[in-house]
Design an enzyme around this catalytic site. Structure first.
Site, mmCIF file in Angstrom:
data_model
loop_
_atom_site.group_PDB
_atom_site.id
_atom_site.type_symbol
_atom_site.label_atom_id
_atom_site.label_comp_id
_atom_site.label_asym_id
_atom_site.label_seq_id
_atom_site.Cartn_x
_atom_site.Cartn_y
_atom_site.Cartn_z
ATOM 1 N N HIS A 85 0.803 -1.277 0.041
ATOM 2 C CA HIS A 85 -0.009 0.195 0.020
ATOM 3 C C HIS A 85 1.027 1.228 0.129
ATOM 4 O O HIS A 85 0.352 2.352 -0.111
ATOM 5 C CB HIS A 85 -0.869 -0.019 1.207
ATOM 6 C CG HIS A 85 -1.680 -1.207 1.355
ATOM 7 N ND1 HIS A 85 -1.319 -2.163 2.298
ATOM 8 C CD2 HIS A 85 -2.652 -1.603 0.715
ATOM 9 C CE1 HIS A 85 -2.039 -3.363 2.172
ATOM 10 N NE2 HIS A 85 -3.041 -2.869 1.267
ATOM 11 N N GLU A 137 -2.939 3.318 2.012
ATOM 12 C CA GLU A 137 -2.530 3.713 0.874
ATOM 13 C C GLU A 137 -2.588 5.420 1.039
ATOM 14 O O GLU A 137 -1.853 6.011 0.394
ATOM 15 C CB GLU A 137 -3.431 3.392 -0.381
ATOM 16 C CG GLU A 137 -2.789 3.829 -1.694
ATOM 17 C CD GLU A 137 -3.477 3.542 -2.872
ATOM 18 O OE1 GLU A 137 -3.484 4.103 -3.884
ATOM 19 O OE2 GLU A 137 -4.124 2.360 -2.855
#
Length: 324
Positions: A85, A137
């Site tokens: 991520h 993320e």
């Protein structure tokens, strides 16, 4: 308990294609597995390498140790892997300061968003990031730039309410695993309100997210129910459930494993669609199909034949290690 063959109701199962592992997930898992093979256990992993419980549990059994922050890792020469991520810039800086040996498993398509944000910032733009607050993320992307350089927008309402200090110096980037349709709506609002806003050279939502959502859209209107195989912390898996519902499927369910299926919801169906999030292995799809085969007389067909040929290079340190 399975039903006797003669009493099993008929069920047509349509497997959405493509589904399951994307190139970024496959690469991240390989990085952990090859690090274990080359350097031995333990290999530390900051955050779940991908958002799938089955995958994480399997790597843990092989010797991976999952932590949320680097300060949970003792002073050691063991490798440290950053998840797919992406991470804020402070994380590799901290690892370097502690002389840790680290391997970055950030998906290259997430890294692309990081580069875009940095480029826009260097050109004097304030960055608008479309994404979900708290998702790793999003945390990683926001952590690429100084505090205050990025504003997070989650919804159309956020886009309508956003106040820009200088509307002529704006750029937007997006999380890679969003709903394509939702993102289009948000971007349209931003472009209407700020006509000069700069965007990415190429769509930020990754090819795998887009392909899986399109596959579900094709199947969902024509089946009585949909199952998406994936974990509840997987953004792209959750979006597939939403896409199925919006496409007209009366009921859509996210399950990690076949053992989570609420069979009462499937008593009267005659058709079923199955997809899987980009971090869900195909073996879990097979498990779900087998579970239905124990209760129904099934006929399985595939919808879509799109092959995904994208492959991402492994870190240089691991390329000489043969695949297991």
């Amino acid at each position: 308990m399975c039903c006797p063959m003669e009493t099993r109701p008929q069920l047509d199962i349509t497997l959405c294609a493509p589904r399951g592992f994307c190139a970024g997930v496959d690469r991240a898992i390989q990085i952990v597995e090859l690090a274990l093979e080359k350097y031995g256990a333990p290999v530390y992993v900051r955050h779940a390498i991908v958002h799938n419980k089955y995958v994480v549990d399997g790597l843990r059994e092989k010797g991976a140790i999952f932590v949320e922050e680097l300060d949970e890792i003792p002073d050691t020469g063991a490798p440290v892997v950053f998840s797919a991520h992406g991470v804020p810039k402070s994380v590799p800086a901290n690892a370097t300061a502690r002389q840790m040996f680290f391997l970055d498993a950030t998906c290259p398509l997430v890294s692309k968003v990081h580069v875009e944000a940095q480029r826009h910032h260097s050109e004097g733009h304030h960055i608008v990031l479309i994404g979900h607050k708290g998702h790793p993320e999003v945390v990683g992307t926001m952590g690429q730039l100084p505090e205050g350089a990025i504003s997070l927008i989650e919804t159309v309402a956020d886009a309508e309410a956003f106040a820009a200090a200088d509307s002529s110096q704006l750029a937007f980037v997006t999380q890679t695993t969003l709903s394509v349709d939702d993102t289009v709506e948000i971007v349209n609002v931003l472009k209407r309100r700020f006509p000069s806003i700069a965007g990415p050279h190429k769509e930020d939502i990754c090819y795998a997210t887009t392909n899986r959502q399109e596959a579900v859209k094709r199947v969902a209107p024509h089946v009585d129910a949909m199952i998406v195989v994936g974990s509840r912390n997987s953004s792209n898996s959750l979006r597939l459930v939403e896409v199925a519902e919006r496409a007209g499927c009366k009921q859509a369910m996210l399950v990690d494993r076949a053992s989570e299926i609420d069979w009462a919801r499937f008593e009267d169906i005659s058709s079923l669609g199955i997809s899987a999030g980009a971090s869900a292995p195909e073996t879990l799809v097979d498990e779900v199909v087998e579970a239905f085969a124990q209760r129904f007389a099934i006929k399985v067909t595939a919808s879509g034949a799109q092959r995904e040929s994208i492959v991402f290079n492994l870190p240089r340190e691991l390329r000489a290690v043969p695949a297991a």
